[in-house]
Enzyme design. Sequence first.
Site, PDB file in Angstrom:
ATOM      1  N   ARG A  95       9.787  -1.968  -6.307  1.00 54.03           N
ATOM      2  CA  ARG A  95       9.577  -1.233  -7.557  1.00 54.03           C
ATOM      3  C   ARG A  95       9.935  -2.074  -8.766  1.00 54.03           C
ATOM      4  O   ARG A  95       9.884  -1.602  -9.903  1.00 54.03           O
ATOM      5  CB  ARG A  95      10.426   0.043  -7.556  1.00 54.03           C
ATOM      6  CG  ARG A  95       9.874   1.080  -6.604  1.00 54.03           C
ATOM      7  CD  ARG A  95      10.489   2.444  -6.805  1.00 54.03           C
ATOM      8  NE  ARG A  95       9.837   3.402  -5.928  1.00 54.03           N
ATOM      9  CZ  ARG A  95      10.455   4.409  -5.336  1.00 54.03           C
ATOM     10  NH1 ARG A  95      11.746   4.621  -5.563  1.00 54.03           N
ATOM     11  NH2 ARG A  95       9.792   5.218  -4.561  1.00 54.03           N
ATOM     12  N   GLU A 110       3.606  -1.823   1.167  1.00 58.59           N
ATOM     13  CA  GLU A 110       2.926  -0.673   1.767  1.00 58.59           C
ATOM     14  C   GLU A 110       2.550  -0.929   3.220  1.00 58.59           C
ATOM     15  O   GLU A 110       2.631  -0.024   4.048  1.00 58.59           O
ATOM     16  CB  GLU A 110       1.685  -0.305   0.945  1.00 58.59           C
ATOM     17  CG  GLU A 110       1.997   0.242  -0.439  1.00 58.59           C
ATOM     18  CD  GLU A 110       2.866   1.493  -0.405  1.00 58.59           C
ATOM     19  OE1 GLU A 110       2.933   2.175   0.640  1.00 58.59           O
ATOM     20  OE2 GLU A 110       3.496   1.789  -1.440  1.00 58.59           O
ATOM     21  N   TYR A 126       4.269  -3.115  15.483  1.00 61.52           N
ATOM     22  CA  TYR A 126       2.871  -2.961  15.085  1.00 61.52           C
ATOM     23  C   TYR A 126       2.352  -4.272  14.506  1.00 61.52           C
ATOM     24  O   TYR A 126       2.019  -4.364  13.325  1.00 61.52           O
ATOM     25  CB  TYR A 126       2.706  -1.815  14.087  1.00 61.52           C
ATOM     26  CG  TYR A 126       2.869  -0.449  14.683  1.00 61.52           C
ATOM     27  CD1 TYR A 126       2.385  -0.149  15.940  1.00 61.52           C
ATOM     28  CD2 TYR A 126       3.502   0.562  13.979  1.00 61.52           C
ATOM     29  CE1 TYR A 126       2.525   1.107  16.486  1.00 61.52           C
ATOM     30  CE2 TYR A 126       3.656   1.830  14.517  1.00 61.52           C
ATOM     31  CZ  TYR A 126       3.163   2.097  15.780  1.00 61.52           C
ATOM     32  OH  TYR A 126       3.313   3.334  16.308  1.00 61.52           O
ATOM     33  N   TYR A 137      -4.465   5.814   3.058  1.00 60.89           N
ATOM     34  CA  TYR A 137      -3.155   5.888   2.400  1.00 60.89           C
ATOM     35  C   TYR A 137      -2.844   4.609   1.631  1.00 60.89           C
ATOM     36  O   TYR A 137      -2.492   4.651   0.443  1.00 60.89           O
ATOM     37  CB  TYR A 137      -2.013   6.164   3.396  1.00 60.89           C
ATOM     38  CG  TYR A 137      -0.712   5.812   2.743  1.00 60.89           C
ATOM     39  CD1 TYR A 137      -0.187   6.651   1.762  1.00 60.89           C
ATOM     40  CD2 TYR A 137      -0.091   4.592   2.964  1.00 60.89           C
ATOM     41  CE1 TYR A 137       0.945   6.304   1.045  1.00 60.89           C
ATOM     42  CE2 TYR A 137       1.040   4.229   2.255  1.00 60.89           C
ATOM     43  CZ  TYR A 137       1.549   5.085   1.309  1.00 60.89           C
ATOM     44  OH  TYR A 137       2.640   4.727   0.581  1.00 60.89           O
ATOM     45  N   ASP A 150       0.829  10.316   2.658  1.00 57.84           N
ATOM     46  CA  ASP A 150       1.489   9.827   3.861  1.00 57.84           C
ATOM     47  C   ASP A 150       2.234  10.987   4.538  1.00 57.84           C
ATOM     48  O   ASP A 150       2.052  12.153   4.166  1.00 57.84           O
ATOM     49  CB  ASP A 150       2.457   8.699   3.502  1.00 57.84           C
ATOM     50  CG  ASP A 150       3.652   9.215   2.724  1.00 57.84           C
ATOM     51  OD1 ASP A 150       3.554  10.315   2.145  1.00 57.84           O
ATOM     52  OD2 ASP A 150       4.684   8.536   2.694  1.00 57.84           O
TER      53      ASP A 150
END
Length: 377
Positions: free
Chosen positions: A36, A48, A93, A131, A149
């Site tokens: 941020r 993200e 992942y 998303y 999300d």
Amino acid sequence: MKRTKHRAYDDGPHAANIAGALLNWFAVHQRDLPWRRSRDAYRIWVSEIMLQQTRVETVRPYYERWLAQFPTLTALAEAPQEQVLKAWEGLGYYSRARNLHSAAQDVVARYGGEVPDDPDAVATLKGVGPYTAGAVLSIAFNRSVPAVDGNVMRLFSRLFLIEDDIMQPATRQGMEQLALALIPAGQAGNFNQALMELGALVCSPTSPKCLACPVAEYCQALAAGRQESLPVKAKAKAPRPVDVAAGVIFHEGRVLLVRRPEEGLLGGLWEFPGGERPAGATCEQALHQRIAESYGIELEIEGHLTDVRHVFTHLVWNLAACTARVAPGSPIPEESETLRWVTPDQISRYPLPVAHQKVAAALLACLSGNRQAKMRR
DNA sequence: AATGCGGGGCC
DNA sequence: GGCCCAGCATT
């Protein structure tokens, strides 16, 4: 009237009040997160992708290391895949890392290294779905697109008392329409983040903090006393158990590492050779057979090293690791893109699945123990 | 619409 | 032990 394929949900009479309350709450209560501190689209994008199915506190250290290592999109595009996977090691992942790497190369080739401020272009990037496209476009470019999300679906399920299964694609699509309708003009980035931040900090999966919620007065689930029983979500299937063998195979002071195929489970990572064990087979039996089949090596098994139980989303590994050495006179496979002989201290340079990291740790502890035992003698 | 794809933290 | 997490690609 245009027919919609997805479900239609009503944002009710308080839409503007809800949006305003969320923006005000977010301005005060938002966390100071590393991603941020900049509006750089590359940094937003990286965050993200890392945050897909992954908690903020897990991502934070990976994100910091990643930006130190790949400070720009071009730097990432030019890095070797091995280094990219090593930086992702342990996050899980792994297709996220491979796709992000390849998409970065795509952006360099097609858009001069700048993330395009264009919904159609962003949506075509590998690993970027509805998303992530919405998050990047709204947060980096303040475009009025939804970013729905798990947090947002949980919040909406409660706020608007929606009882449809949030695992269903149609439910998510309906909620995207709902989110779009709620976005205040010129505030897409802050509003989308406010929805997610409220879901993370206040409208939590269990024990939602309704007393601290800025939109409690509009919450239909709270009014009905049903906040704890929403959202509705189908139960996941139980993971399937798989017996796995891993061989720490020595030859002239080095051990064998092999690379997994690009696609599929743990794609592109390195591991000790072995693989699935037939039910009931010991590590020794499985290794003799599989190593001979795959690499033509004849083995002399030394002994059991360690057992590792590792739970994935959809399966459970019961991994048994043995040490072995190449039998005298056995053929020795040559190094290639998918096969390396490495000294034990070099193992940690390679991206390994967590289960195999534990095997490597057991090996190093064993070697260290032997060395100390010899010194005591 | 259903399935494959990681790993860790919390209750 | 179960649940959940700033989901996506493939079939």
